[in-house]
Design an enzyme around this catalytic site. Structure first.
Site, PDB file in Angstrom:
ATOM      1  N   ILE A   1      -5.327  -3.093   5.115  1.00  0.00           N
ATOM      2  CA  ILE A   1      -4.534  -3.049   6.355  1.00  0.00           C
ATOM      3  C   ILE A   1      -4.934  -4.172   7.316  1.00  0.00           C
ATOM      4  O   ILE A   1      -4.160  -4.553   8.196  1.00  0.00           O
ATOM      5  CB  ILE A   1      -4.680  -1.653   7.032  1.00  0.00           C
ATOM      6  CG1 ILE A   1      -3.540  -1.370   8.000  1.00  0.00           C
ATOM      7  CG2 ILE A   1      -6.006  -1.518   7.753  1.00  0.00           C
ATOM      8  CD1 ILE A   1      -2.357  -0.777   7.352  1.00  0.00           C
TER       9      ILE A   1
ATOM     10  N   GLN B   1     -20.362  -2.194   5.824  1.00  0.00           N
ATOM     11  CA  GLN B   1     -19.407  -1.253   5.224  1.00  0.00           C
ATOM     12  C   GLN B   1     -18.834  -0.382   6.342  1.00  0.00           C
ATOM     13  O   GLN B   1     -19.597   0.257   7.085  1.00  0.00           O
ATOM     14  CB  GLN B   1     -20.099  -0.362   4.176  1.00  0.00           C
ATOM     15  CG  GLN B   1     -19.128   0.588   3.478  1.00  0.00           C
ATOM     16  CD  GLN B   1     -19.811   1.534   2.477  1.00  0.00           C
ATOM     17  OE1 GLN B   1     -21.027   1.715   2.540  1.00  0.00           O
ATOM     18  NE2 GLN B   1     -19.036   2.131   1.605  1.00  0.00           N
TER      19      GLN B   1
ATOM     20  N   HIS C   1     -15.439   1.032  -2.633  1.00  0.00           N
ATOM     21  CA  HIS C   1     -14.286   0.141  -2.801  1.00  0.00           C
ATOM     22  C   HIS C   1     -14.752  -1.284  -3.021  1.00  0.00           C
ATOM     23  O   HIS C   1     -15.849  -1.673  -2.620  1.00  0.00           O
ATOM     24  CB  HIS C   1     -13.346   0.216  -1.594  1.00  0.00           C
ATOM     25  CG  HIS C   1     -13.992  -0.095  -0.278  1.00  0.00           C
ATOM     26  ND1 HIS C   1     -14.750   0.823   0.406  1.00  0.00           N
ATOM     27  CD2 HIS C   1     -13.996  -1.219   0.474  1.00  0.00           C
ATOM     28  CE1 HIS C   1     -15.192   0.278   1.525  1.00  0.00           C
ATOM     29  NE2 HIS C   1     -14.764  -0.969   1.592  1.00  0.00           N
TER      30      HIS C   1
HETATM   31  P1  DGP Z   1     -15.454  -2.317   4.403  1.00  0.00           P
HETATM   32  O1  DGP Z   1     -15.687  -2.853   5.797  1.00  0.00           O
HETATM   33  O2  DGP Z   1     -16.078  -3.185   3.316  1.00  0.00           O
HETATM   34  O3  DGP Z   1     -15.872  -0.863   4.326  1.00  0.00           O
HETATM   35  O4  DGP Z   1     -13.883  -2.406   4.171  1.00  0.00           O
HETATM   36  C1  DGP Z   1     -12.983  -1.422   4.553  1.00  0.00           C
HETATM   37  C2  DGP Z   1     -11.604  -2.036   4.563  1.00  0.00           C
HETATM   38  O5  DGP Z   1     -10.667  -0.992   4.604  1.00  0.00           O
HETATM   39  C3  DGP Z   1     -11.308  -2.938   5.760  1.00  0.00           C
HETATM   40  O6  DGP Z   1     -11.078  -4.275   5.310  1.00  0.00           O
HETATM   41  C4  DGP Z   1     -10.049  -2.385   6.375  1.00  0.00           C
HETATM   42  C5  DGP Z   1      -9.540  -1.417   5.331  1.00  0.00           C
HETATM   43  N1  DGP Z   1      -8.924  -0.225   5.878  1.00  0.00           N
HETATM   44  C6  DGP Z   1      -9.475   0.604   6.784  1.00  0.00           C
HETATM   45  N2  DGP Z   1      -8.631   1.616   7.046  1.00  0.00           N
HETATM   46  C7  DGP Z   1      -7.526   1.405   6.277  1.00  0.00           C
HETATM   47  C8  DGP Z   1      -6.304   2.116   6.101  1.00  0.00           C
HETATM   48  O7  DGP Z   1      -6.033   3.149   6.700  1.00  0.00           O
HETATM   49  N3  DGP Z   1      -5.407   1.599   5.217  1.00  0.00           N
HETATM   50  C9  DGP Z   1      -5.667   0.443   4.518  1.00  0.00           C
HETATM   51  N4  DGP Z   1      -4.725   0.022   3.692  1.00  0.00           N
HETATM   52  N5  DGP Z   1      -6.806  -0.237   4.659  1.00  0.00           N
HETATM   53  C10 DGP Z   1      -7.727   0.237   5.536  1.00  0.00           C
END
Ligand code: DGP
Length: 139
Positions: A34, A96, A102
């Site tokens: 996102i 994180q 992920h």
């Molecule tokens: P990290 O910081 O490595 O834990 O990455 C988490 C990622 O998840 C970050 O790049 C933004 C993404 N993210 C967080 N919330 C959502 C969501 O609700 N939907 C999507 N598609 N991505 C999300």
């Protein structure tokens, strides 16, 4: 399958919140990030809830890795980036933000200036050898 009802990625797996899904199988799900750092930035997650790499069963990690490979090849074919990083973060010190395992599939462009690269400089050989011994003792 382990589920944390408060976890945003568990809600995405369950279809309780929307996402741009790319691919899924029994073990893994790929969808668009996102907050893309670059065009085509996507995520591959384990479907069951495991907060970090340390919690991952090896067979599940292998299954997620197979999806990472599939998605990375599709990103490469679709977008022809100059490069691609896999980023996988564990814990606050690694930034994180979502504690559900992920892998970021992150296409790179020359000169994009993303701040995930470090300047390589030679390390102290004795210090490298010493820390290698400390890690090997735990393998
Ligand atoms: P990290 O910081 O490595 O834990 O990455 C988490 C990622 O998840 C970050 O790049 C933004 C993404 N993210 C967080 N919330 C959502 C969501 O609700 N939907 C999507 N598609 N991505 C999300």
């Amino acid at each position: 399958m382990g589920v944390d009802p408060n976890c945003i990625f568990c809600k995405i797996v369950a279809g309780q919140i929307p996402s741009f899904r790319l691919f899924e199988d029994v073990a893994s799900l790929a969808f668009m990030d996102i907050n893309p750092a670059n065009e085509g930035h996507c995520l591959v997650i384990a479907k069951p809830h495991h907060p970090t790499l340390y919690d991952m069963p090896p067979d599940l990690l292998a299954a997620v890795s197979a999806t990472v490979l599939k998605v990375a090849k599709a990103v490469e074919a679709a977008l022809k980036p100059d490069g691609l990083n896999l980023v996988q973060s564990n814990g606050k010190g690694a930034a994180q933000s979502v504690p559900h395992f992920h892998v970021h599939v992150l296409p790179r462009r020359l000169g994009d200036n993303l701040k995930i690269n470090w300047e390589p400089k030679p390390g102290d050989r004795a210090a490298i050898a010493a820390v290698a011994e400390r890690i090997k003792a735990k393998l």
